[in-house]
Enzyme design. Structure first.
Site: not given
Ligand code: 6PG
Length: 477
Positions: A9, A12, A14, A102, A128, A183, A186-187, A190, A261
């Site tokens: 994958g 960008v 990956g 994610n 992240s 994670k 975390h978002n 954020e 998202k």
């Protein structure tokens, strides 16, 4: 089979992660559904390290030394399942599939369970730091088995960001979905950080009358103090930017509809399930939602509002200092709520997450990286069973010192008609926790009145019901 790790994958994230591994001395097999992308990566960046170009899934698996470490960097959801379906039959017991997308932690738990039956370690991993972080050092939150971390950890520690004290911004978070859960939170944090910064900006603009360029300078000043963080830093950059086409501040030519998202929304959905009050994060998600309802906004444009009174220059400067206090205090609350959710998730799923370690690996590489996180790390290191960040003496003192200004900012916001839902929710949470008595007693009375739902008393054990429709005597339920 010579590659120590493989990345499939090569969009960008990956591609940058593969380059990061190679730059750190690992031999990296690269694979992409459209093989040309793998070819292009090797052609363009081959001199950065050792890459092994592979064309088919079979080639890719064959290129990896055993036990295989296979990093999947595809879009979360169906594409992840499709890749697992393609590779799992080619793998052997002991091999590891690392999902760096994610993903929703519930999907990760399911995939981990399914692959465990085949003896394959599924390592749901939060990554992240965006494109830049993937290349130069992200914050990495791996879940999965301890055994898989023993094989992967040293490599992840090498490619991760390093905190100011040199420690790597990665650690084994806990089994199965723990990494993706952390994670997700975390978002959520954020989103809250971004919303609070946005409210500070709007108050400085509409109440204090500063221009975007002036606000950029104010943020630069704040960034040298306790608010020092990546998000404050980039906010100053965005605010100082001028649109080339119109010569206007960039922020004035961007459509004011925030997109998402979904990871912030998940944080709130899961918090509701766990019964954790993450009101600051919820307001951040709802604020994006409000901004997107253009039809509602258009229909509401003529609603009455207060007449704004411009502040004097001195008053504006004093107000800016107060906004800094309000922002900092609200930020303490967001993190308090986020860490509460992690603690609750950890308890619910038996993950045994070390909250101090989470704060520690968020100090560098990730979007919410900030000087502040070292304080949180220290708070949990001093007391691992800290019931809440607000129970930490240092944070309690700071938020107490900020509260007068915090309230004053909300008074101004209310009087001038500037929405500040994040600041307000944070203060309401603070005041609710402080309160000696909450009106929840009345709520219980109402519930008992209309539904005989019973209540507890302050002075006796047991559940009680008042015969509201009768003589209003009390019976033990
Ligand atoms: C990160 C970011 C990253 C992504 C967000 C954006 O930690 O590197 O959080 O994962 O940029 O998911 O989220 P929204 O599109 O929902 O704002």
């Amino acid at each position: 089979s010579s590659a120590q790790i493989g990345v499939t994958g090569l969009a960008v994230m990956g591609r940058n992660l593969a380059r990061n591994f190679a730059r750190n001395g690992f031999t990296v097999a690269v694979h992409n559904r459209t093989a040309a992308k793998a070819r292009a990566l090797v052609d363009e960046f081959g001199d950065e390290g050792e890459f092994v170009y592979t064309e088919t899934a079979k080639d890719f698996v064959a290129a990896l030394e055993r036990p295989r470490r296979l990093v999947v960097m595809v879009k979360a959801g169906e594409p992840t399942d499709a890749v697992i379906k393609e590779f799992a039959p080619l793998l052997e017991p002991g091999d590891m599939i690392v999902d760096g997308g994610n993903a929703h932690f519930a999907d990760t738990r399911r995939r981990e369970r399914e692959l465990r039956e085949l003896g394959i370690h599924f390592v749901g991993t939060g990554v992240s730091g965006g494109e830049e972080g993937a290349l130069n050092g992200p914050s990495i939150m791996p879940g999965g088995s301890a055994e898989s971390y023993a094989a992967l950890g040293p490599m992840l520690e090498k490619i991760s960001a390093k905190a100011a004290d040199g420690s790597p911004c990665t650690a084994h978070i806990g089994p199965d979905g723990a990494g993706h859960f952390v994670k997700m939170v975390h978002n959520g944090i954020e989103y809250a950080d971004m919303q609070l910064i946005a409210e500070a900006y709007q108050l400085l603009r509409e109440v204090a009358g500063y221009s975007p360029a002036e606000i950029a300078d104010i943020f630069r000043t704040w960034n040298r103090g306790r608010l020092d963080s990546y998000l404050i830093e980039i906010t100053a950059e965005v605010l100082a930017h001028v649109d080339a086409a119109t010569g206007k501040p960039f922020v004035d030519v961007v459509a004011d509809r925030a997109e998402q998202k979904g990871t912030g929304r998940w944080t709130v959905q899961i918090a509701l399930d766990l019964g954790v009050p993450v009101s600051g994060i919820a307001e951040a998600v709802f604020a994006r939602s409000v901004s997107g309802h253009t039809e509602l906004r258009a229909a509401s444009r003529d609603l009455a509002g207060p007449v704004a009174e411009p502040l004097s220059k001195e008053a504006a400067a004093a107000f800016a200092d107060r906004v800094e206090q309000a922002l900092y205090a609200s930020k303490i609350v967001s993190y308090t709520q986020g860490f509460h959710e992690i603690a609750a998730g950890s308890a619910e799923y038996g993950w045994d997450i070390d909250l101090g370690a989470v704060a520690s690996i968020w100090r560098g590489g990730c979007i919410i990286r900030a000087a502040f996180l070292d304080r949180i790390r220290a708070a949990y290191d001093a007391r691992a069973d800290l019931p809440s960040l607000l129970a930490d003496e240092g944070f309690a003192r700071e938020i107490g010192a900020a509260q007068d200004d915090w309230r004053a900012v909300l008074v101004a916001a209310t009087q001038q008609g500037v929405p500040a839902p994040g600041f307000a929710a944070a203060l309401a949470y603070y005041d609710a926790l402080r309160a000696e008595r909450l009106p929840a007693a009345l709520t219980q009375g109402q519930r008992d009145y209309f539904g005989a739902h019973t209540y507890r008393r302050t002075d006796r054990e047991g559940s009680f019901h008042t015969l509201w429709g009768g003589d209003r005597s009390e019976v033990e339920a």
